[in-house]
Design an enzyme around this catalytic site. Structure first.
Site, PDB file in Angstrom:
ATOM      1  N   GLY A 135       0.855  -1.191   0.000  1.00  0.00           N
ATOM      2  CA  GLY A 135       0.000   0.000   0.000  1.00  0.00           C
ATOM      3  C   GLY A 135       0.889   1.239   0.000  1.00  0.00           C
ATOM      4  O   GLY A 135       1.866   1.294   0.731  1.00  0.00           O
ATOM      5  N   ASP A 143       0.404   1.949   8.447  1.00  0.00           N
ATOM      6  CA  ASP A 143      -0.060   1.135   9.577  1.00  0.00           C
ATOM      7  C   ASP A 143       0.836   1.169  10.818  1.00  0.00           C
ATOM      8  O   ASP A 143       0.415   0.800  11.899  1.00  0.00           O
ATOM      9  CB  ASP A 143      -0.223  -0.332   9.139  1.00  0.00           C
ATOM     10  CG  ASP A 143      -1.319  -0.514   8.101  1.00  0.00           C
ATOM     11  OD1 ASP A 143      -2.089   0.440   7.889  1.00  0.00           O
ATOM     12  OD2 ASP A 143      -1.402  -1.595   7.506  1.00  0.00           O
ATOM     13  N   GLY A 146      -9.823  12.922  21.609  1.00  0.00           N
ATOM     14  CA  GLY A 146     -10.621  12.834  22.831  1.00  0.00           C
ATOM     15  C   GLY A 146     -11.738  11.806  22.712  1.00  0.00           C
ATOM     16  O   GLY A 146     -12.837  11.996  23.238  1.00  0.00           O
TER      17      GLY A 146
HETATM   18  O1  F6P Z   1      -1.301  -0.082   3.360  1.00  0.00           O
HETATM   19  C1  F6P Z   1      -1.909  -0.500   4.521  1.00  0.00           C
HETATM   20  C2  F6P Z   1      -3.395  -0.527   4.340  1.00  0.00           C
HETATM   21  O2  F6P Z   1      -3.878   0.772   4.019  1.00  0.00           O
HETATM   22  C3  F6P Z   1      -4.153  -1.077   5.530  1.00  0.00           C
HETATM   23  O3  F6P Z   1      -4.348  -0.128   6.541  1.00  0.00           O
HETATM   24  C4  F6P Z   1      -5.433  -1.524   4.871  1.00  0.00           C
HETATM   25  O4  F6P Z   1      -6.055  -2.548   5.597  1.00  0.00           O
HETATM   26  C5  F6P Z   1      -4.953  -2.044   3.541  1.00  0.00           C
HETATM   27  O5  F6P Z   1      -3.738  -1.371   3.268  1.00  0.00           O
HETATM   28  C6  F6P Z   1      -5.888  -1.813   2.401  1.00  0.00           C
HETATM   29  O6  F6P Z   1      -5.323  -2.389   1.268  1.00  0.00           O
HETATM   30  P1  F6P Z   1      -5.831  -2.161  -0.211  1.00  0.00           P
HETATM   31  O7  F6P Z   1      -5.525  -0.734  -0.575  1.00  0.00           O
HETATM   32  O8  F6P Z   1      -5.029  -3.135  -0.998  1.00  0.00           O
HETATM   33  O9  F6P Z   1      -7.285  -2.409  -0.174  1.00  0.00           O
END
Ligand code: F6P
Length: 328
Positions: free
Chosen positions: A17, A134, A192
Site C-alpha cells: 500500500g 499502519d 478525545g
Molecule cells: O497499506 C496498509 C493498508 O492501508 C491497511 O491499513 C489496509 O487494511 C490495507 O492497506 C488496504 O489495502 P488495499 O488498498 O489493498 O485495499
C-alpha cells in the site's frame, strides 16, 4: 555480516500500500546517490514491475517538485508472486542484466520479507525503508506515512464531532491499519475519543454502554468511538447493530478508508523520509547489505533487516487505555 562491494548502480522500488512520504524517500535516495556518482533506477509498480522489467532511470530533476506530493511517483503494487523462488531468481537475473549492485525497498513487513529472501538466496544487497501508514513493522517505532494518515483521520474525526454534538449522536469511526491498532490508538488520544476498540480485542459492549451512560449522566450528549479496522474493513456495522440490540444505543458508522492513504505528507513524514533515504545510501557505501533504516528513541538508525521482517503491533501499545481514561 557485511561484505563490501563497490556500488555503482542502485535500483529502488515502492511496494505494498502506498503511503504519504514515499516520494520524499525516493527524492532523497536519488539525490544522495547521484551526489555520490551512483546511477539510479526507479522500478515502477513494486516487485510486479521488477518482474516485468519496468525500469526508469532517475536523475535530480525527475524527483523535483515531489517532496510535497502524496502517493508514490513510482507507483506501487502487492505482488504475491514474489513469494515464489523462481520469480525471485527471475528478478535477480533482471537486476543483474541492468548492472544493479543493490536494491532499496520502501514498504511494509511483507515487502521486507521479499527483500530478505532476495539477499539470502540471490546474493543481491538490499536495504529496507519502512513505508506504510499502519506503523506495524517489528524493529521500528515509526513507518513513513503513519503521521500523515493520523493527521488526516484526526481532521475527519473533528468534523464528525461537530455533527455528532449537534445531533446528540454516538459515532463509530473506523480507521485503517489492518491488524494494527496504531492509527486507532493515536487518533483516539488526539481526538478525545470516548472509546478505542483495538483490532485484536473482543468488543466489550457492556463497557462501551456504561461509558456512554456515564457520559450522559454528566451532560455529555455525544460520543466518538474509534474502531481499529481489523482483518477486513466494515466490522463497525456489526458493532453498531449489537450496541442497538443489546443496549438500545443507536449509532452512526463512518469508515474513513483510503482517504487516510492520500494527501501531502506532514513534516514528520517528510523529515524522516528525507533522512532515511539519505541514510540508506550511506549504509550501502559502508558495505551494509542486509539492513533497514528504522526509528528508535526518535533517532534514525541502521539495523539488520532481520529485525524488521515481522508484522508487529508494538509501536503504540504503551498508549492503550489513555483515550478512555481522559474521556470520563
Ligand atoms: O497499506 C496498509 C493498508 O492501508 C491497511 O491499513 C489496509 O487494511 C490495507 O492497506 C488496504 O489495502 P488495499 O488498498 O489493498 O485495499
Amino acid at each position: 555480516m557485511t561484505k563490501k562491494k563497490q556500488i555503482k548502480t542502485i535500483a529502488l522500488l515502492t511496494s505494498g500500500g502506498d503511503s504519504p512520504g514515499m516520494n520524499c524517500v525516493i527524492r532523497s535516495i536519488t539525490r544522495t546517490a547521484i551526489g555520490q556518482g551512483i546511477k539510479v533506477y526507479g522500478i515502477q509498480r513494486g516487485y510486479a514491475g521488477l518482474l516485468n522489467n519496468q525500469f526508469v532511470e532517475l536523475n535530480a530533476s525527475s524527483v523535483g517538485n515531489i517532496i510535497q506530493r502524496g502517493g508514490t511517483i513510482l507507483h506501487s503494487s502487492r505482488c504475491p508472486e514474489f513469494k515464489e523462488k523462481h520469480n525471485r531468481e527471475k528478478a535477480a537475473q533482471i537486476l543483474d542484466d541492468r548492472g544493479v549492485d543493490a536494491l532499496i525497498v520502501i514498504g511494509g513487513d511483507g515487502s521486507f520479507k521479499g527483500a530478505l529472501a532476495l539477499e539470502q538466496e540471490q546474493n543481491i544487497p538490499v536495504i529496507g525503508i519502512p513505508g506504510t501508514i499502519d506503523n506495524d513493522i517489528s524493529g521500528t517505532e515509526y513507518t513513513i506515512g503513519f503521521d500523515t494518515a493520523v493527521q488526516t483521520a484526526i481532521e475527519a474525526v473533528d468534523k464528525i464531532r461537530d455533527t455528532a454534538a449537534s445531533n446528540d449522536r454516538t459515532f463509530l469511526i473506523e480507521v485503517m491499519g489492518a491488524n494494527s491498532s496504531s492509527i486507532a490508538l493515536k487518533v483516539g488520544v488526539c481526538t478525545g475519543a470516548e472509546n478505542v476498540l483495538l483490532s485484536h480485542q473482543k468488543v466489550d459492549y457492556e463497557k462501551i454502554a456504561n461509558a456512554i451512560r456515564r457520559g450522559e449522566r454528566r451532560g455529555k450528549n455525544s460520543s466518538i468511538i474509534i474502531v481499529a479496522e481489523g482483518p477486513k474493513p466494515g466490522r463497525s456495522y456489526d458493532i453498531s447493530h449489537v450496541l442497538e440490540d443489546l443496549h438500545h444505543i443507536s449509532s452512526r458508522v463512518c469508515i474513513l478508508g483510503h482517504i487516510q492513504r492520500g494527501g501531502s505528507p506532514t513534516a514528520n513524514d517528510r523529515f524522516y523520509g528525507s533522512l532515511m533515504g539519505q541514510m540508506s545510501i550511506q549504509a550501502l557505501l559502508k558495505g551494509k547489505h542486509r539492513h533497514a533504516i528504522v526509528v528508535r528513541n526518535d533517532h534514525a538508525e541502521c539495523v539488520p533487516l532481520t529485525d524488521c521482517s515481522e508484522k508487529s503491533d508494538h509501536a503504540m501499545k504503551e498508549f492503550v487505555g489513555i483515550a478512555e481514561e481522559l474521556s470520563i
